[in-house]
Design a protein around this motif. Sequence first.
Motif, mmCIF file in Angstrom:
data_model
loop_
_atom_site.group_PDB
_atom_site.id
_atom_site.type_symbol
_atom_site.label_atom_id
_atom_site.label_comp_id
_atom_site.label_asym_id
_atom_site.label_seq_id
_atom_site.Cartn_x
_atom_site.Cartn_y
_atom_site.Cartn_z
ATOM 1 N N ARG A 77 83.594 53.427 47.880
ATOM 2 C CA ARG A 77 82.935 53.184 49.171
ATOM 3 C C ARG A 77 81.673 52.338 49.004
ATOM 4 N N ILE A 78 80.884 52.641 47.994
ATOM 5 C CA ILE A 78 79.683 51.842 47.729
ATOM 6 C C ILE A 78 80.079 50.392 47.444
ATOM 7 N N THR A 79 81.081 50.203 46.601
ATOM 8 C CA THR A 79 81.532 48.847 46.265
ATOM 9 C C THR A 79 81.963 48.092 47.517
ATOM 10 N N ALA A 80 82.793 48.731 48.346
ATOM 11 C CA ALA A 80 83.344 48.049 49.522
ATOM 12 C C ALA A 80 82.274 47.780 50.581
ATOM 13 N N VAL A 81 81.440 48.761 50.865
ATOM 14 C CA VAL A 81 80.426 48.589 51.921
ATOM 15 C C VAL A 81 79.384 47.555 51.515
ATOM 16 N N TYR A 82 78.892 47.650 50.295
ATOM 17 C CA TYR A 82 77.878 46.695 49.870
ATOM 18 C C TYR A 82 78.452 45.298 49.649
ATOM 19 N N ALA A 83 79.742 45.206 49.374
ATOM 20 C CA ALA A 83 80.376 43.882 49.277
ATOM 21 C C ALA A 83 80.320 43.177 50.624
ATOM 22 N N VAL A 84 80.551 43.921 51.692
ATOM 23 C CA VAL A 84 80.478 43.334 53.042
ATOM 24 C C VAL A 84 79.040 42.898 53.336
ATOM 25 N N ILE A 85 78.090 43.758 53.020
ATOM 26 C CA ILE A 85 76.673 43.410 53.235
ATOM 27 C C ILE A 85 76.287 42.215 52.359
ATOM 28 N N GLY A 86 76.873 42.128 51.159
ATOM 29 C CA GLY A 86 76.565 41.056 50.218
ATOM 30 C C GLY A 86 76.916 39.669 50.708
ATOM 31 N N VAL A 87 77.723 39.571 51.756
ATOM 32 C CA VAL A 87 78.056 38.260 52.333
ATOM 33 C C VAL A 87 76.782 37.547 52.795
ATOM 34 N N LEU A 88 75.777 38.304 53.162
ATOM 35 C CA LEU A 88 74.525 37.707 53.628
ATOM 36 C C LEU A 88 73.781 36.970 52.512
ATOM 37 N N VAL A 89 74.018 37.354 51.265
ATOM 38 C CA VAL A 89 73.297 36.731 50.151
ATOM 39 C C VAL A 89 73.595 35.228 50.063
ATOM 40 N N PRO A 90 74.862 34.818 50.001
ATOM 41 C CA PRO A 90 75.096 33.367 49.960
ATOM 42 C C PRO A 90 74.721 32.658 51.258
ATOM 43 N N VAL A 91 74.807 33.350 52.385
ATOM 44 C CA VAL A 91 74.405 32.737 53.661
ATOM 45 C C VAL A 91 72.924 32.368 53.609
ATOM 46 N N PHE A 92 72.094 33.315 53.162
ATOM 47 C CA PHE A 92 70.665 33.013 53.046
ATOM 48 C C PHE A 92 70.394 32.053 51.900
ATOM 49 N N GLY A 93 71.238 32.060 50.878
ATOM 50 C CA GLY A 93 71.087 31.097 49.790
ATOM 51 C C GLY A 93 71.301 29.673 50.263
ATOM 52 N N VAL A 94 72.339 29.458 51.060
ATOM 53 C CA VAL A 94 72.600 28.117 51.595
ATOM 54 C C VAL A 94 71.476 27.706 52.536
ATOM 55 N N ALA A 95 71.021 28.642 53.378
ATOM 56 C CA ALA A 95 69.911 28.337 54.288
ATOM 57 C C ALA A 95 68.656 27.956 53.500
ATOM 58 N N THR A 96 68.407 28.662 52.416
ATOM 59 C CA THR A 96 67.250 28.361 51.568
ATOM 60 C C THR A 96 67.396 26.968 50.954
ATOM 61 N N ALA A 97 68.575 26.685 50.417
ATOM 62 C CA ALA A 97 68.808 25.378 49.787
ATOM 63 C C ALA A 97 68.651 24.249 50.795
ATOM 64 N N LEU A 98 69.152 24.454 52.011
ATOM 65 C CA LEU A 98 68.989 23.435 53.052
ATOM 66 C C LEU A 98 67.517 23.213 53.373
ATOM 67 N N SER A 99 66.764 24.311 53.512
ATOM 68 C CA SER A 99 65.352 24.170 53.866
ATOM 69 C C SER A 99 64.541 23.532 52.746
ATOM 70 N N MET A 100 65.005 23.673 51.521
ATOM 71 C CA MET A 100 64.298 23.087 50.375
ATOM 72 C C MET A 100 64.824 21.689 50.037
ATOM 73 N N GLY A 101 65.920 21.273 50.670
ATOM 74 C CA GLY A 101 66.492 19.958 50.408
ATOM 75 C C GLY A 101 67.150 19.839 49.040
ATOM 76 N N ILE A 102 67.713 20.949 48.530
ATOM 77 C CA ILE A 102 68.309 20.918 47.189
ATOM 78 C C ILE A 102 69.800 21.258 47.206
ATOM 79 N N LEU A 103 70.414 21.210 48.357
ATOM 80 C CA LEU A 103 71.804 21.652 48.482
ATOM 81 C C LEU A 103 72.779 20.843 47.633
ATOM 82 N N THR A 104 72.427 19.649 47.259
ATOM 83 C CA THR A 104 73.352 18.808 46.479
ATOM 84 C C THR A 104 73.042 18.813 44.976
ATOM 85 N N GLN A 105 72.098 19.630 44.558
ATOM 86 C CA GLN A 105 71.761 19.700 43.133
ATOM 87 C C GLN A 105 72.946 20.272 42.347
#
Length: 165
Positions: free
Chosen positions: A52-80
């Motif tokens: 249950r911990i694995t499955a529930v936190y995996a769903v929540i973990g989707v936010l990590v790459p979403v905020f990662g891409v947003a961070t990369a866009l705001s820093m202008g490094i998305l193509t590095q």
Amino acid sequence: MSNFLLSVHVLGAILAIGPVAVAASMFPPAARRALSDPADARAAAAVRILHRITAVYAVIGVLVPVFGVATALSMGILTQPWLLVSMSLTGLAAVVLITQVIPTQKRVLAGLEQHTPAAKDDDAAAVMPDLSIARRLGMTTGIFNLLWAVVVVMMIYRPGQDGYV
């Protein structure tokens, strides 16, 4: 704004991906104990909780790459290149988790549920997963965790960049 997004990204990785990595790593030995003695209710309960911990936190973990891409866009490094490789490894880790780790955990749980003392007699013909499934799951989980470790190192070191973060 970049600092806020980066902070949310890092906190998300710690609070969401960390529990997935730990629970998924603890699952194979717990599964071996439970599969060795299907009548042990505590061992079966531990396996259910870890899944249950694995499955529930995996769903929540989707936010990590979403905020990662947003961070990369705001820093202008998305193509590095280092970031593109990190994103690819993150995607691969997600594929391993979604197609291998979680489904295998579900198979172990299904086998345990059919062999508990509370299971009906007509379920007695169900096949109990053997211990090798837990061993293979340990290897698969190790690959998942190794991918995440490489991503973390790449995020800090930024190969090909001049210096550190």
